[in-house]
Design an enzyme around this catalytic site. Structure first.
Site, PDB file in Angstrom:
ATOM      1  N   HIS A 193       0.838  -1.217   0.000  1.00  0.00           N
ATOM      2  CA  HIS A 193       0.000   0.000   0.000  1.00  0.00           C
ATOM      3  C   HIS A 193       0.872   1.266   0.000  1.00  0.00           C
ATOM      4  CE1 HIS A 193      -3.373  -2.659   1.345  1.00  0.00           C
ATOM      5  NE2 HIS A 193      -2.388  -3.240   2.011  1.00  0.00           N
TER       6      HIS A 193
ATOM      7  N   SER B   6      15.771  21.783 -15.936  1.00  0.00           N
ATOM      8  CA  SER B   6      14.612  22.636 -16.206  1.00  0.00           C
ATOM      9  C   SER B   6      15.101  23.934 -16.827  1.00  0.00           C
ATOM     10  CB  SER B   6      13.886  22.919 -14.890  1.00  0.00           C
ATOM     11  OG  SER B   6      13.196  24.147 -14.964  1.00  0.00           O
TER      12      SER B   6
ATOM     13  N   LYS C 233      16.846  21.831 -10.750  1.00  0.00           N
ATOM     14  CA  LYS C 233      16.155  20.594 -11.111  1.00  0.00           C
ATOM     15  C   LYS C 233      17.045  19.567 -11.811  1.00  0.00           C
ATOM     16  CE  LYS C 233      12.442  19.597 -10.720  1.00  0.00           C
ATOM     17  NZ  LYS C 233      11.262  19.889 -11.547  1.00  0.00           N
TER      18      LYS C 233
ATOM     19  N   GLU D 220      10.156   8.552 -16.673  1.00  0.00           N
ATOM     20  CA  GLU D 220       8.853   9.161 -16.959  1.00  0.00           C
ATOM     21  C   GLU D 220       8.399   8.828 -18.379  1.00  0.00           C
ATOM     22  OE1 GLU D 220       8.622  13.415 -15.390  1.00  0.00           O
ATOM     23  OE2 GLU D 220      10.726  12.876 -15.120  1.00  0.00           O
TER      24      GLU D 220
END
Ligand code: ARG
Length: 468
Positions: free
Chosen positions: A155, A276, A282, A289
Site C-alpha cells: 500500500h 529545467s 532541477k 517518466e
C-alpha cells in the site's frame, strides 16, 4: 499506369492515392520484401516455372536493389502505393520487362504477410537479446548491493525491511518471463505464409516448402485463407510488448519515487537526466517518466489492432494495412526502452545510508517483534495485539521500537528479554526471512545463482538465412 490498371478507365483520384498509400511506413519492410522475392524467384526456377536465365536476371536486379537500399538510394513513390509495387517498379527500372515475371504465383496478400513475419522474426531476436542484457545488469546490481537493506512496502506504506537485491530481483523475474514469452511466440512467427496466393492458394505448381526452408522458417501455414488474414502473431507480439512496457512502467514509478528528495534512495547519472529551463536546481528522471508514458501508446497499438481484426470476414481486407504503424512504433518503443534502461541502470547509484536510515527509523520491524513473542510461546494473534499496543505506545511517545526500555517492554509482556533488541535490528529481521524466495542473504544468493543459469538458457533465435 498502375500495376493493376488494366481494368480501369479513369485515373486514381489523388485523394485516394494519398489515403491508400502505405509506402510512407511500409518502406521499413524493403529489406524483407527483397529477401522474400529472392527466395520466391529461386523457387520459381527450381519448379521450372521460370527459366534459369530469367531467374538469374531477376536475382541480379533484386540484389542491385538490396545494395541501393543499404546505401539509402532507393526512391520510393507515393503513386506506387506500397513497398511491394515500389520494389517491382524499381526492379523494372534495373532489368526491364523481365521484372514482370517475378510476381508469378504470388499475390501481395501473401507477400505482405511474409514480409511481416520476416520483420517480426528479426526484431524478436534483437529484443530477446536486449532483454537478456538488461537482466544481466539487474543481476549485477543485486550482487553488488547484497548488503543494502531498504524498506519494503505494501500500500506504499512501510511494511517489512527487504534487501535491495531482493527487490530488484523481482524485476529480473518479470523481465525473464517476458523474454520467455517472446521466445515461445517465435514458433508462431517463424512460419511461412508465402504461396497462399491472394486467398485460395496458388494456381501455379509452386513449392512452398522450398521458400520456407530457404528463408529459415520452421514450417508453412496450412490454410491459405488463414495465411493471408492471420495477424494473431502481431497481436501476440503487441500483448507481449504491452507486458514488457507495463513492467518498465512499474519500475519507472519506483525509480521516480526513489530519486525524489523525499526518498533519496538512489541517484541517477547526470547522463540520463534532464534539467529545467526555469528552475536551476532541477534534475529530472525523464527516462523513467517517458517509459511510463510510452506504455500508453503500446497499449494503444494492441487495442488498435485487436479492434481492426474483430470484424473482418475472411480473407484479406485492406483494413489489414492498418496493422503496420502500431507494430513498427511498438518495436521501436520497446527496443529503445530496453536499451536506454540497461544503460541507465548500469550507472545508477544507491544511497545506502539513506536506505539504511529509512529502515532504522520506522516500525517495519513490528512483525518481527510479534514473531519474537511467538517464539516465547505467545499465540500469534495475541502477539499481534501486544505488538500493536507497543507500536501505538511508541508513536505516542515519539520512540522507535528499538528505543523503548526493557522495563517498558516487560510491562507489555514479561517474556520479553534483552535479546529483543537484537531481533529488532533490520539485519536480523531480513535474515529471519530465510524460507525459500525470501529476503535473507542465502535466499537472495540462491536466486542470483539461479538467475545466472536462467540467463544462459535464453537462446537467441536463428538469424535470417539470406538466399545466395
Ligand atoms: N499494402 C498492403 C497491406 O499492407 C499490401 C497488400 C495489398 N493487397 C491488396 N489486395 N490490395 O496490406
Amino acid at each position: 499506369m498502375k500495376l493493376w490498371g488494366g481494368r480501369f478507365k479513369q485515373d486514381t483520384n489523388e485523394l485516394l492515392e494519398a489515403y491508400n498509400a502505405s509506402i510512407d511506413f511500409d518502406q521499413q519492410l524493403a529489406h524483407y520484401d527483397i529477401l522474400g522475392s529472392l527466395a520466391h524467384v529461386d523457387m520459381l526456377g527450381q519448379c521450372n516455372i521460370l527459366k534459369a536465365e530469367t531467374v538469374k536476371t531477376i536475382k541480379y536486379g533484386l540484389q542491385t536493389l538490396q545494395q541501393k537500399l543499404q546505401q539509402n538510394k532507393l526512391e520510393f513513390k507515393l503513386s506506387d502505393e506500397d513497398i511491394h509495387m515500389n520494389i517491382e517498379r524499381m526492379l523494372h527500372e534495373v532489368i526491364g520487362d523481365t521484372a514482370g515475371k517475378l510476381h508469378t504465383g504470388r499475390s501481395r496478400n501473401d507477400q505482405v504477410a511474409l514480409d511481416l513475419h520476416l520483420y517480426l522474426r528479426e526484431h524478436l531476436t534483437q529484443l530477446i537479446k536486449a532483454l537478456n542484457e538488461l537482466n544481466k545488469v539487474i543481476v549485477d546490481l543485486a550482487e553488488e548491493n547484497i548488503d543494502v537493506i531498504m524498506p519494503g512496502y505494501t500500500h506504499l506504506q512501510r511494511a517489512e525491511p527487504v534487501r535491495f537485491s531482493h527487490h530488484i530481483m523481482a524485476y529480473f523475474n518479470m523481465f525473464h518471463r517476458d523474454t520467455q514469452r517472446l521466445m515461445d511466440s517465435f514458433k508462431r512467427v517463424n512460419i511461412s505464409p508465402l504461396g497462399a496466393g491472394a486467398l485460395a492458394g496458388s494456381g501455379m505448381p509452386i513449392d512452398r516448402h522450398y521458400v520456407a526452408n530457404a528463408l529459415g522458417f520452421d514450417g508453412i501455414y496450412e490454410n491459405s485463407l488463414d495465411a493471408v488474414s492471420d495477424r494473431d502473431f502481431v497481436a501476440e507480439f503487441l500483448f507481449n510488448a504491452s507486458l514488457i512496457m507495463m513492467h518498465f512502467s512499474k519500475l519507472s514509478e519506483e525509480i521516480i519515487l526513489w530519486c525524489s528528495q523525499e526518498f533519496s534512495f538512489i541517484a541517477l547519472s547526470d547522463e540520463f537526466c534532464t534539467g529545467s529551463s526555469m528552475m536551476p536546481q532541477k534534475k529530472n528522471p525523464d527516462v523513467a517518466e517517458l517509459a511510463r508514458g510510452k506504455t500508453g501508446r503500446v497499449y494503444g497499438s494492441l487495442i488498435g489492432l485487436l479492434t481492426v481484426l474483430k470484424g473482418l470476414p475472411l480473407a484479406y481486407n485492406k483494413d489489414l494495412q492498418e496493422d503496420k504503424e502500431g507494430l513498427f512504433d511498438t518495436v521501436k518503443t520497446v527496443e529503445d526502452t530496453v536499451v536506454i534502461y540497461t544503460a541507465m541502470l548500469k550507472t545508477m547509484k544507491l544511497n545506502k545510508e539513506k536506505m539504511h536510515q529509512a529502515v532504522t527509523e520506522d516500525y517495519s520491524n513490528a512483525t518481527e517483534l510479534a514473531n519474537y513473542l511467538v517464539k516465547q510461546g505467545v499465540s500469534f494473534r495475541e502477539a499481534h495485539k501486544i505488538t500493536g499496543n507497543i507500536v501505538m505506545h511508541c508513536i505516542d511517545n515519539n520512540l522507535y521500537l528499538n528505543q523503548l526500555s526493557l522495563e517498558d517492554y516487560q510491562n507489555f509482556n514479561p517474556n520479553i528479554k534483552e535479546s529483543v533488541y537484537i531481533s529488532l535490528n533490520p539485519e536480523t529481521v531480513v535474515e529471519a526471512h530465510r524460507a525459500l524466495g525470501g529476503t535473507a542473504k542465502d535466499s537472495v544468493f540462491a536466486q542470483i545463482k539461479n538467475a545466472k543459469q536462467r540467463l544462459a538458457t535464453v537462446i537467441a533465435c536463428p538469424d535470417i538465412v539470406i538466399p545466395s
